[in-house]
Enzyme design. Sequence first.
Site, short mmCIF file in Angstrom:
data_model
loop_
_atom_site.label_atom_id
_atom_site.label_comp_id
_atom_site.label_asym_id
_atom_site.label_seq_id
_atom_site.Cartn_x
_atom_site.Cartn_y
_atom_site.Cartn_z
N ASP A 87 -4.49 -2.78 4.02
CA ASP A 87 -4.77 -1.45 3.44
C ASP A 87 -3.56 -0.53 3.55
O ASP A 87 -2.74 -0.67 4.45
CB ASP A 87 -5.98 -0.84 4.17
CG ASP A 87 -6.60 0.29 3.37
OD1 ASP A 87 -6.34 0.38 2.16
OD2 ASP A 87 -7.34 1.09 3.97
N HIS A 107 1.65 -1.38 -4.32
CA HIS A 107 1.10 -2.74 -4.37
C HIS A 107 2.22 -3.78 -4.45
O HIS A 107 2.13 -4.86 -3.86
CB HIS A 107 0.16 -2.90 -5.57
CG HIS A 107 -1.07 -2.04 -5.48
ND1 HIS A 107 -1.84 -1.95 -4.34
CD2 HIS A 107 -1.67 -1.22 -6.39
CE1 HIS A 107 -2.84 -1.12 -4.56
NE2 HIS A 107 -2.77 -0.65 -5.79
N SER A 160 -11.36 -6.32 -3.33
CA SER A 160 -12.78 -6.34 -2.96
C SER A 160 -13.67 -6.19 -4.19
O SER A 160 -13.21 -5.77 -5.26
CB SER A 160 -13.09 -5.20 -1.97
OG SER A 160 -13.09 -3.95 -2.65
N LEU A 186 -0.45 -24.31 7.45
CA LEU A 186 -1.28 -23.09 7.36
C LEU A 186 -2.22 -23.13 6.15
O LEU A 186 -1.82 -23.50 5.05
CB LEU A 186 -0.34 -21.88 7.23
CG LEU A 186 -1.00 -20.52 7.01
CD1 LEU A 186 -1.64 -20.02 8.30
CD2 LEU A 186 0.02 -19.49 6.51
C1 IPE Z 1 -10.32 -2.74 1.53
O1 IPE Z 1 -9.53 -1.64 1.27
C2 IPE Z 1 -10.09 -3.78 0.47
C3 IPE Z 1 -8.80 -4.45 0.50
C4 IPE Z 1 -7.86 -4.27 1.40
C5 IPE Z 1 -8.58 -5.39 -0.55
P1 IPE Z 1 -10.07 -0.39 0.43
O2 IPE Z 1 -8.96 0.59 0.38
O3 IPE Z 1 -10.62 -0.85 -0.85
O4 IPE Z 1 -11.27 0.13 1.34
P2 IPE Z 1 -11.80 1.60 1.59
O5 IPE Z 1 -12.08 2.20 0.24
O6 IPE Z 1 -10.76 2.34 2.34
O7 IPE Z 1 -13.04 1.41 2.42
C1 IPE Z 2 -4.84 -1.86 -0.33
O1 IPE Z 2 -4.21 -0.66 -0.54
C2 IPE Z 2 -4.76 -2.75 -1.53
C3 IPE Z 2 -6.01 -2.90 -2.28
C4 IPE Z 2 -7.17 -2.44 -1.92
C5 IPE Z 2 -5.95 -3.66 -3.50
P1 IPE Z 2 -4.94 0.60 -1.19
O2 IPE Z 2 -4.69 0.56 -2.65
O3 IPE Z 2 -6.36 0.65 -0.79
O4 IPE Z 2 -4.12 1.78 -0.52
P2 IPE Z 2 -4.67 3.18 -0.01
O5 IPE Z 2 -5.85 2.90 0.86
O6 IPE Z 2 -5.02 3.98 -1.22
O7 IPE Z 2 -3.54 3.76 0.76
MG MG Z 3 -7.32 1.56 0.75
#
Ligand code: IPE
Ligand code: IPE
Ligand code: MG
Length: 248
Positions: free
Chosen positions: A25, A42, A70, A136
Amino acid sequence: MAEYKELLKLIDRTRLPQHIAIIMDGNGRWAKKHNRRRIEGHLEGAKAIRRVVRFCGEIGIKILTLFAFSTENWNRPKREIQALMNLLYKFLKEETNNLRKNNIKLVVSGQVERLPSKVRAELSSSIDGTKENSGLILNLALSYGGREEIVRACREIAKQVCNRREKFKDINEQFFNEYLYTSGLPDPDLLIRTSGEFRISNFLLWQIAYSEIYVTPVLWPDFNRRDLLLALIDYQRRERRFGRVKSG
Ligand code: IPE
Ligand code: IPE
Ligand code: MG
């Protein structure tokens, strides 16, 4: 670098977690912090994936599960989803050779059928091209949701019981495990979440019953070998009791 070498010495190679799962995240926050667009976050996140996969392979981790997308992430703006899917496509196309060379086996957990067809095709060819590898296991959680996984397993089991291919009396925890996306894999020993959020966000709800949880404020694109070592050191300091009392 010197500090990294010192940290490496603190790791007990005989007590490494067998399975590490990571909620990657913070890509968006990383981008914001650097005045860049979310997709650039990303893109940097994909670089962190390459680093962490290589490192886990090198130190002898058996399974690495990465939460990449997700079921709820489908609710993001269309543009972001499209950019993520393009990035995933590129990642698979570019990385398959490296995975093959480094003896890494790719598997996937999640609703593969929801992914764009060109991603699905690339995914199948990566999985197929690495299926004989014995190092792995890289388990990518794509369009993955823990609740969806559990409901899907229940539906499939119900169907098998109705068709008399399975018996109601045989349903137990081990049996249930076999109907999950992660069938055949041991549960994660260590669950890492980056960017400081103390929540599970629908990740591996069944499998993390006894995982050790480690949350770091580091944003995923910044996550490096040193950060993973810190997580491993923290993990090795813990006592896993599984509901029992301390032995000895
Ligand atoms: C969880 O992160 C999903 C992934 C890392 C793929 P999100 O950014 O989607 O989750 P929330 O919204 O903070 O709970
Ligand atoms: C995690 O980073 C990647 C995915 C969920 C695809 P985020 O896109 O959720 O990044 P934040 O949480 O907005 O910083
Ligand atoms: Mg996030």
